[in-house]
Design a protein around this motif. Structure first.
Motif, PDB file in Angstrom:
ATOM      1  N   VAL A  26       0.856  -1.388   0.009  1.00 29.54           N
ATOM      2  CA  VAL A  26      -0.014   0.088  -0.029  1.00 29.54           C
ATOM      3  C   VAL A  26       0.910   1.393   0.140  1.00 29.54           C
ATOM      4  O   VAL A  26       1.784   1.457   0.785  1.00 29.54           O
ATOM      5  N   PHE A  27       0.684   2.261  -1.274  1.00 23.31           N
ATOM      6  CA  PHE A  27       1.200   3.293  -0.795  1.00 23.31           C
ATOM      7  C   PHE A  27       0.386   4.516  -0.825  1.00 23.31           C
ATOM      8  O   PHE A  27      -0.625   4.755  -1.241  1.00 23.31           O
ATOM      9  N   SER A  28       0.691   5.473   0.298  1.00 25.23           N
ATOM     10  CA  SER A  28      -0.115   6.448   0.594  1.00 25.23           C
ATOM     11  C   SER A  28       0.042   7.471  -0.491  1.00 25.23           C
ATOM     12  O   SER A  28       1.006   7.435  -1.317  1.00 25.23           O
ATOM     13  N   ILE A  29      -1.009   8.433  -0.450  1.00 25.68           N
ATOM     14  CA  ILE A  29      -1.045   9.434  -1.465  1.00 25.68           C
ATOM     15  C   ILE A  29       0.349  10.333  -1.427  1.00 25.68           C
ATOM     16  O   ILE A  29       0.853  10.655  -2.150  1.00 25.68           O
ATOM     17  N   GLU A  30       0.697  10.566  -0.264  1.00 31.63           N
ATOM     18  CA  GLU A  30       1.919  11.411   0.358  1.00 31.63           C
ATOM     19  C   GLU A  30       3.236  10.708  -0.625  1.00 31.63           C
ATOM     20  O   GLU A  30       3.975  11.280  -1.476  1.00 31.63           O
ATOM     21  N   LYS A  31       3.276   9.439  -0.475  1.00 33.36           N
ATOM     22  CA  LYS A  31       4.418   8.268  -0.905  1.00 33.36           C
ATOM     23  C   LYS A  31       4.432   8.417  -2.466  1.00 33.36           C
ATOM     24  O   LYS A  31       5.536   8.729  -3.199  1.00 33.36           O
ATOM     25  N   ILE A  32       3.241   8.381  -2.957  1.00 33.34           N
ATOM     26  CA  ILE A  32       3.219   8.154  -4.538  1.00 33.34           C
ATOM     27  C   ILE A  32       3.589   9.584  -5.166  1.00 33.34           C
ATOM     28  O   ILE A  32       4.339   9.767  -5.667  1.00 33.34           O
ATOM     29  N   TYR A  33       3.157  10.652  -4.423  1.00 30.87           N
ATOM     30  CA  TYR A  33       3.343  12.046  -4.951  1.00 30.87           C
ATOM     31  C   TYR A  33       4.884  12.280  -4.834  1.00 30.87           C
ATOM     32  O   TYR A  33       5.504  12.713  -5.930  1.00 30.87           O
ATOM     33  N   GLU A  34       5.358  11.988  -3.807  1.00 25.90           N
ATOM     34  CA  GLU A  34       6.869  12.201  -3.448  1.00 25.90           C
ATOM     35  C   GLU A  34       7.837  11.104  -4.671  1.00 25.90           C
ATOM     36  O   GLU A  34       8.778  11.819  -5.066  1.00 25.90           O
ATOM     37  N   LYS A  35       7.330  10.079  -4.814  1.00 24.70           N
ATOM     38  CA  LYS A  35       8.277   9.309  -5.635  1.00 24.70           C
ATOM     39  C   LYS A  35       7.970   9.666  -7.214  1.00 24.70           C
ATOM     40  O   LYS A  35       8.962   9.586  -7.924  1.00 24.70           O
ATOM     41  N   ILE A  36       6.670   9.876  -7.658  1.00 21.54           N
ATOM     42  CA  ILE A  36       6.541  10.303  -9.014  1.00 21.54           C
ATOM     43  C   ILE A  36       6.880  11.573  -9.393  1.00 21.54           C
ATOM     44  O   ILE A  36       7.530  12.045 -10.426  1.00 21.54           O
ATOM     45  N   TRP A  37       6.548  12.601  -8.441  1.00 23.56           N
ATOM     46  CA  TRP A  37       6.764  14.241  -8.855  1.00 23.56           C
ATOM     47  C   TRP A  37       7.957  14.704  -8.216  1.00 23.56           C
ATOM     48  O   TRP A  37       8.612  15.561  -8.704  1.00 23.56           O
ATOM     49  N   GLY A  38       8.600  13.846  -7.320  1.00 24.84           N
ATOM     50  CA  GLY A  38       9.932  14.260  -6.703  1.00 24.84           C
ATOM     51  C   GLY A  38       9.848  15.568  -5.889  1.00 24.84           C
ATOM     52  O   GLY A  38      10.901  16.400  -5.939  1.00 24.84           O
ATOM     53  N   ASP A  39       8.578  15.802  -5.404  1.00 30.09           N
ATOM     54  CA  ASP A  39       8.531  17.296  -4.772  1.00 30.09           C
ATOM     55  C   ASP A  39       8.007  16.707  -3.222  1.00 30.09           C
ATOM     56  O   ASP A  39       7.558  15.813  -3.065  1.00 30.09           O
ATOM     57  N   VAL A  40       7.693  17.838  -2.503  1.00 30.96           N
ATOM     58  CA  VAL A  40       6.994  17.632  -1.139  1.00 30.96           C
ATOM     59  C   VAL A  40       5.603  17.763  -1.420  1.00 30.96           C
ATOM     60  O   VAL A  40       4.996  18.556  -2.267  1.00 30.96           O
TER      61      VAL A  40
END
Length: 228
Positions: free
Chosen positions: A175-189
């Motif tokens: 399970v990936f949190s929305i925060e983790k997905i965003y940080e991995k894919i967009w490379g931003d906070v």
């Protein structure tokens, strides 16, 4: 994913007969009447074997076939009516495969197709390709070409949509949190008010799910995130 076979022949009767024989054996079958159409099918579908009439081999198609051979090891079986037809391709060992003479019967065709696919799937090149592909049910993701297929039909995803799908599929069950997905894919906070990930997940579901509201692949884990 079942084996998909491409039949290339100008004669619609040959295409129909071969299709009937192969579909009875459980193969998925595509057909093309010329080299241009065949190339399009090869580019858009996961082909396991090509069955082609040697008369299709104009120089442009020979060059195209050489390009196919350069990038993968899809087995090719040539169909011919007379022995003279073979001479046209004997000077090109890099595109040569097995031969079958027309008219053929179902036993001849099925035997050679099964043999070539078996050899293909135990080859080092296929084993490497198998690692490139992620297969989950009817969903196939090719990491190398960044193509996605549902039941062998091409799915058009944007770059970010593909990245999200690949991330989840590569880590099946996690399970990936929305925060983790965003940080991995967009490379931003990630900011709490940002709904970018949810919008992308919705769009992916619309493209790969038969029922987006009742997803089979991308599951929501309430209060946690998403998983495949």
């Amino acid at each position: 994913m079942s084996n998909k076979i491409l039949i290339v022949d100008e004669d619609s009767k040959i295409r129909k007969v071969a299709r009937v024989y192969l579909e009875k054996e459980g193969y998925d079958v595509l057909s093309a009447e010329n080299g241009v159409r065949a190339l399009k099918e090869v580019c858009e579908s996961e082909i396991s074997l090509i069955l082609i009439d040697v008369k299709i081999f104009t120089m442009n198609w020979i060059e195209a076939c050489l390009k196919i051979r350069k990038n993968n090891v899809i087995p090719i079986i040539f169909m011919f009516n007379e022995i003279e037809n073979i001479n046209a391709v004997q000077v090109l060992p890099s595109v040569m495969g097995d031969y079958i003479k027309k008219p053929f019967n179902s036993e001849e065709l099925i035997e050679i197709v099964k043999l070539r696919i078996k050899r293909y799937k135990i080859s080092p090149s296929y084993q490497k390709l198998d690692k490139i592909n992620i297969e989950i049910g009817s969903l196939t993701i090719n990491r190398d070409t960044r193509q996605v297929f549902i039941a062998n039909n091409t799915v058009r995803l944007t770059q970010k949509e593909f990245d999200i799908l690949e991330l989840l599929a590569s880590n099946k069950g996690i399970v990936f949190s929305i925060e983790k997905i965003y940080e991995k894919i967009w490379g931003d906070v990630f900011f709490e008010s940002d709904n970018t990930v949810m919008v992308h997940i919705r769009k992916i579901r619309e493209k790969i799910e038969e029922e987006p509201e009742n997803p089979r692949y991308i599951r929501t884990v309430w209060g946690v995130g998403y998983r495949i």
